[in-house]
Design a protein around this motif. Structure first.
Motif, mmCIF file in Angstrom:
data_model
loop_
_atom_site.group_PDB
_atom_site.id
_atom_site.type_symbol
_atom_site.label_atom_id
_atom_site.label_comp_id
_atom_site.label_asym_id
_atom_site.label_seq_id
_atom_site.Cartn_x
_atom_site.Cartn_y
_atom_site.Cartn_z
ATOM 1 N N GLN A 1 0.597 -1.420 0.036
ATOM 2 C CA GLN A 1 -0.078 -0.112 0.200
ATOM 3 C C GLN A 1 0.801 1.377 -0.003
ATOM 4 O O GLN A 1 1.780 1.795 0.976
ATOM 5 C CB GLN A 1 -1.270 -0.204 1.333
ATOM 6 C CG GLN A 1 -1.820 -0.684 1.539
ATOM 7 C CD GLN A 1 -2.544 -1.325 2.295
ATOM 8 O OE1 GLN A 1 -3.065 -2.490 2.463
ATOM 9 N NE2 GLN A 1 -2.372 -0.380 3.980
ATOM 10 N N CYS B 1 1.023 7.530 -2.037
ATOM 11 C CA CYS B 1 0.169 8.433 -3.047
ATOM 12 C C CYS B 1 -0.027 9.713 -3.289
ATOM 13 O O CYS B 1 -0.795 10.139 -2.844
ATOM 14 C CB CYS B 1 -0.695 7.753 -4.108
ATOM 15 S SG CYS B 1 -1.373 7.639 -5.662
ATOM 16 N N PRO C 1 -2.188 -1.591 -5.480
ATOM 17 C CA PRO C 1 -3.666 -0.952 -5.610
ATOM 18 C C PRO C 1 -3.686 -0.327 -7.293
ATOM 19 O O PRO C 1 -3.028 -0.198 -7.553
ATOM 20 C CB PRO C 1 -4.024 -0.258 -4.996
ATOM 21 C CG PRO C 1 -2.592 -0.368 -3.395
ATOM 22 C CD PRO C 1 -1.701 -1.271 -4.368
ATOM 23 N N SER D 1 -2.575 2.797 -8.889
ATOM 24 C CA SER D 1 -1.363 3.176 -7.975
ATOM 25 C C SER D 1 -0.313 4.389 -8.104
ATOM 26 O O SER D 1 0.503 4.803 -7.248
ATOM 27 C CB SER D 1 -0.539 1.622 -7.375
ATOM 28 O OG SER D 1 0.307 1.431 -8.261
ATOM 29 N N LEU E 1 -9.675 -1.123 -5.132
ATOM 30 C CA LEU E 1 -10.055 0.649 -4.294
ATOM 31 C C LEU E 1 -11.280 0.454 -3.715
ATOM 32 O O LEU E 1 -12.380 0.364 -4.251
ATOM 33 C CB LEU E 1 -9.429 1.884 -5.290
ATOM 34 C CG LEU E 1 -10.050 2.565 -4.540
ATOM 35 C CD1 LEU E 1 -9.191 3.382 -3.263
ATOM 36 C CD2 LEU E 1 -10.028 4.030 -5.588
ATOM 37 N N PHE F 1 -5.772 0.037 -1.817
ATOM 38 C CA PHE F 1 -5.406 0.893 -1.722
ATOM 39 C C PHE F 1 -5.556 1.487 -0.272
ATOM 40 O O PHE F 1 -6.737 1.467 0.163
ATOM 41 C CB PHE F 1 -6.207 2.200 -2.913
ATOM 42 C CG PHE F 1 -5.473 3.566 -3.486
ATOM 43 C CD1 PHE F 1 -5.184 4.357 -2.671
ATOM 44 C CD2 PHE F 1 -5.118 3.313 -4.896
ATOM 45 C CE1 PHE F 1 -4.441 5.208 -3.310
ATOM 46 C CE2 PHE F 1 -4.406 3.850 -5.757
ATOM 47 C CZ PHE F 1 -4.019 5.746 -4.616
ATOM 48 N N THR G 1 -7.244 8.987 -2.155
ATOM 49 C CA THR G 1 -7.128 9.586 -3.559
ATOM 50 C C THR G 1 -8.571 10.036 -4.885
ATOM 51 O O THR G 1 -8.930 10.509 -3.692
ATOM 52 C CB THR G 1 -6.554 8.202 -4.572
ATOM 53 O OG1 THR G 1 -6.257 8.570 -5.486
ATOM 54 C CG2 THR G 1 -7.760 7.149 -4.342
#
Length: 237
Positions: free
Chosen positions: A11, A14, A42, A45, A164, A193, A197
């Motif tokens: 993980q 990001c 993920p 990613s 996700l 994830f 995001t």
């Protein structure tokens, strides 16, 4: 004679649209999972779940830190990214190793807002590592029995997906993974994830997991970016 393959589900931190920073974060996790032969990441990613991100070419120089980490550890990284070819754009999986990167799979089943930005892939896919055949999927694919069945029909030993989900939806991952393991007799690994995001996923749930063919969870990561889980998949000869 028995075969084995050590798998990590990871993980990464990001940063939206920042492929260079995200490749460095992926590389750090590959190095931390130094004894893993395959590291799964993920969905999307490398860019974040940013459906307006441009396609990432396998030869993009920003991937260099990840390629270098794979070369140093001997790992294959399966990283999520938007991919071409133009004029379409797909939610893809890049297979990255010491030799560089290539598009290994394009998500077959897109949903919701994805359909406004992305073209579905048309075929299942696998990668083979040390004689172990690894089927590939991305998020919604895992909930479509047709996709799992077509992937299993390739003769896979394990089913790997980048996913996700919101934190309160992680039970869906477990239900899908157990079904796939039971119906097809394979190991299942989902890299989930964890970092906030785009497109409404401020609470991505993490908790990446690996399931045995009997449906048991054999490894689980925590809920935070930077967490990972590792397990050795074992097969009769």
């Amino acid at each position: 004679m028995r075969r084995s393959l050590r798998i990590a589900v990871a993980q990464p931190e990001c940063v939206a649209h920042d492929v260079a920073a995200n490749a460095r974060a992926h590389a750090a996790l590959v190095r931390r999972a130094a004894d893993a032969r395959v590291v799964v990441f993920p969905e999307m990613s490398l860019t974040g779940y940013e459906l307006d991100a441009p396609p990432l070419a396998p030869g993009d120089p920003r991937l260099a830190p990840l390629i270098e980490a794979c070369a140093r550890t001997g790992a294959l990284a399966l990283a999520g990214a938007p991919v071409g070819p133009a004029p379409g754009k797909h939610i893809g999986v890049l297979a990255v190793d010491r030799s560089g990167a290539r598009v290994a799979y394009r998500k077959m089943f897109v949903g919701g807002t994805e359909a406004e930005h992305m073209t579905p892939g048309t075929a299942p896919a696998l990668v083979e590592v040390d004689g172990v055949r690894l089927g590939l999927a991305v998020c919604k694919d895992t909930g479509v029995p047709e996709q799992a069945a077509r992937t299993a029909a390739l003769g896979v030993d394990a089913y790997l997906a980048g996913v996700l989900d919101h934190a309160d939806e992680l039970h869906i991952q477990d239900e899908r993974a157990r079904r796939i393991a039971a119906e097809h007799g394979v190991w299942v690994a989902f890299a989930s994830f964890a970092a906030p995001t785009g497109f409404g996923y401020a609470d991505a749930g993490g908790r990446s997991r690996i399931w045995a063919p009997d449906g048991r969870v054999v490894a689980e990561a925590g809920p935070r970016p930077g967490d990972l889980a590792i397990h050795t998949l074992e097969y009769a000869g």
